[in-house]
Scaffold this motif. Structure first.
Motif, PDB file in Angstrom:
ATOM      1  N   ILE A  10      -4.069 -25.535   8.952  1.00 50.65           N
ATOM      2  CA  ILE A  10      -4.096 -24.612  10.077  1.00 50.65           C
ATOM      3  C   ILE A  10      -5.087 -23.490   9.791  1.00 50.65           C
ATOM      4  CG2 ILE A  10      -2.726 -22.949  11.387  1.00 50.65           C
ATOM      5  CD1 ILE A  10      -0.324 -24.839  10.906  1.00 50.65           C
ATOM      6  N   ASP A  11      -5.034 -22.935   8.587  1.00 50.54           N
ATOM      7  CA  ASP A  11      -5.958 -21.871   8.214  1.00 50.54           C
ATOM      8  C   ASP A  11      -7.396 -22.365   8.293  1.00 50.54           C
ATOM      9  OD1 ASP A  11      -3.831 -20.203   7.778  1.00 50.54           O
ATOM     10  OD2 ASP A  11      -3.843 -20.437   5.597  1.00 50.54           O
ATOM     11  N   LYS A  12      -7.643 -23.589   7.863  1.00 53.28           N
ATOM     12  CA  LYS A  12      -8.984 -24.161   7.891  1.00 53.28           C
ATOM     13  C   LYS A  12      -9.479 -24.290   9.327  1.00 53.28           C
ATOM     14  CE  LYS A  12     -12.237 -27.033   6.004  1.00 53.28           C
ATOM     15  NZ  LYS A  12     -13.477 -26.302   6.156  1.00 53.28           N
ATOM     16  N   ALA A  13      -8.608 -24.781  10.221  1.00 55.04           N
ATOM     17  CA  ALA A  13      -9.005 -24.937  11.618  1.00 55.04           C
ATOM     18  C   ALA A  13      -9.300 -23.590  12.253  1.00 55.04           C
ATOM     19  CB  ALA A  13      -7.918 -25.670  12.400  1.00 55.04           C
ATOM     20  N   LEU A  14      -8.479 -22.587  11.952  1.00 59.79           N
ATOM     21  CA  LEU A  14      -8.691 -21.265  12.516  1.00 59.79           C
ATOM     22  C   LEU A  14      -9.971 -20.652  11.974  1.00 59.79           C
ATOM     23  CD1 LEU A  14      -5.075 -19.797  12.473  1.00 59.79           C
ATOM     24  CD2 LEU A  14      -6.293 -20.846  14.374  1.00 59.79           C
ATOM     25  N   SER A  15     -10.229 -20.817  10.681  1.00 58.27           N
ATOM     26  CA  SER A  15     -11.432 -20.227  10.107  1.00 58.27           C
ATOM     27  C   SER A  15     -12.688 -20.947  10.597  1.00 58.27           C
ATOM     28  CB  SER A  15     -11.362 -20.246   8.588  1.00 58.27           C
ATOM     29  OG  SER A  15     -11.387 -21.559   8.095  1.00 58.27           O
ATOM     30  N   ASP A  16     -12.618 -22.257  10.877  1.00 56.73           N
ATOM     31  CA  ASP A  16     -13.768 -22.980  11.416  1.00 56.73           C
ATOM     32  C   ASP A  16     -14.148 -22.431  12.785  1.00 56.73           C
ATOM     33  OD1 ASP A  16     -13.925 -24.580   9.190  1.00 56.73           O
ATOM     34  OD2 ASP A  16     -12.981 -26.331  10.132  1.00 56.73           O
ATOM     35  N   LYS A  17     -13.155 -22.198  13.647  1.00 56.25           N
ATOM     36  CA  LYS A  17     -13.440 -21.640  14.968  1.00 56.25           C
ATOM     37  C   LYS A  17     -13.983 -20.225  14.839  1.00 56.25           C
ATOM     38  CE  LYS A  17     -10.327 -24.448  17.644  1.00 56.25           C
ATOM     39  NZ  LYS A  17      -9.202 -24.534  18.561  1.00 56.25           N
ATOM     40  N   ASP A  18     -13.448 -19.481  13.893  1.00 59.44           N
ATOM     41  CA  ASP A  18     -13.931 -18.119  13.674  1.00 59.44           C
ATOM     42  C   ASP A  18     -15.394 -18.126  13.248  1.00 59.44           C
ATOM     43  OD1 ASP A  18     -13.512 -15.323  13.591  1.00 59.44           O
ATOM     44  OD2 ASP A  18     -13.367 -15.431  11.402  1.00 59.44           O
ATOM     45  N   LEU A  67      -8.368 -19.984  20.008  1.00 52.87           N
ATOM     46  CA  LEU A  67      -7.925 -19.386  18.755  1.00 52.87           C
ATOM     47  C   LEU A  67      -6.651 -18.568  18.968  1.00 52.87           C
ATOM     48  CD1 LEU A  67      -8.918 -19.286  15.824  1.00 52.87           C
ATOM     49  CD2 LEU A  67     -10.172 -17.216  16.397  1.00 52.87           C
ATOM     50  N   GLU A  68      -6.617 -17.785  20.033  1.00 56.08           N
ATOM     51  CA  GLU A  68      -5.425 -16.996  20.338  1.00 56.08           C
ATOM     52  C   GLU A  68      -4.232 -17.900  20.649  1.00 56.08           C
ATOM     53  OE1 GLU A  68      -6.539 -14.363  23.494  1.00 56.08           O
ATOM     54  OE2 GLU A  68      -7.792 -13.134  22.197  1.00 56.08           O
ATOM     55  N   ALA A  69      -4.467 -18.987  21.373  1.00 55.81           N
ATOM     56  CA  ALA A  69      -3.377 -19.923  21.685  1.00 55.81           C
ATOM     57  C   ALA A  69      -2.830 -20.556  20.403  1.00 55.81           C
ATOM     58  CB  ALA A  69      -3.865 -21.002  22.647  1.00 55.81           C
ATOM     59  N   GLY A  70      -3.720 -20.898  19.481  1.00 57.88           N
ATOM     60  CA  GLY A  70      -3.285 -21.460  18.201  1.00 57.88           C
ATOM     61  C   GLY A  70      -2.478 -20.466  17.387  1.00 57.88           C
ATOM     62  N   SER A  76       5.093 -18.661  17.061  1.00 57.84           N
ATOM     63  CA  SER A  76       6.380 -19.109  17.600  1.00 57.84           C
ATOM     64  C   SER A  76       7.057 -20.092  16.650  1.00 57.84           C
ATOM     65  CB  SER A  76       6.205 -19.743  18.981  1.00 57.84           C
ATOM     66  OG  SER A  76       5.484 -20.949  18.900  1.00 57.84           O
ATOM     67  N   LYS A  77       6.276 -20.942  15.994  1.00 60.00           N
ATOM     68  CA  LYS A  77       6.858 -21.856  15.001  1.00 60.00           C
ATOM     69  C   LYS A  77       7.449 -21.066  13.837  1.00 60.00           C
ATOM     70  CE  LYS A  77       3.919 -25.836  15.941  1.00 60.00           C
ATOM     71  NZ  LYS A  77       2.880 -26.715  15.423  1.00 60.00           N
TER      72      LYS A  77
END
Length: 112
Positions: A10-18, A67-70, A76-77
């Protein structure tokens, strides 16, 4: 340690979009700088560059929304996990209390 393993994708996906957002923002800044340097006789090029800038800003906005939706989904999880943990802790505490009271009552009854 297990927590970092579970959240790594998850961190990797978020940082890729960033990273993509930052690259697009850099490109927008470069294009804006070039547009400001163009003369009046290059209006066609200026219009194309402004169109490209608008397109890039739309892409940036879309990526930020994703990114905000993720992040919201992740939050929430996390809230559900923490809520479940609180319920389990309460049940264990209740069971321990009941068993402890029962054992004390049994010892007092046998001792009498």
């Amino acid at each position: 340690m297990p927590d970092t393993v579970m959240t790594a994708p998850i961190d990797k996906a978020l940082s890729d979009k960033d990273i993509i957002i930052r690259a697009l923002e850099d490109r927008v800044l470069k294009l804006e700088t070039l547009v400001s340097a163009l003369g009046d006789n290059q209006s066609d090029l200026r219009a194309e560059m402004r169109s490209e800038i608008a397109s890039l800003r739309t892409q940036i906005k879309d990526l930020k929304e994703e990114l905000e939706a993720g992040i919201k989904a992740l939050g929430s999880k996390f809230d559900r996990v923490m809520g479940g943990k609180a319920v389990v802790t309460a049940l264990v505490t209740l069971a321990t209390s009941i068993l402890g009271s029962g054992v004390v009552h049994l010892v007092v009854s046998i001792g009498s």
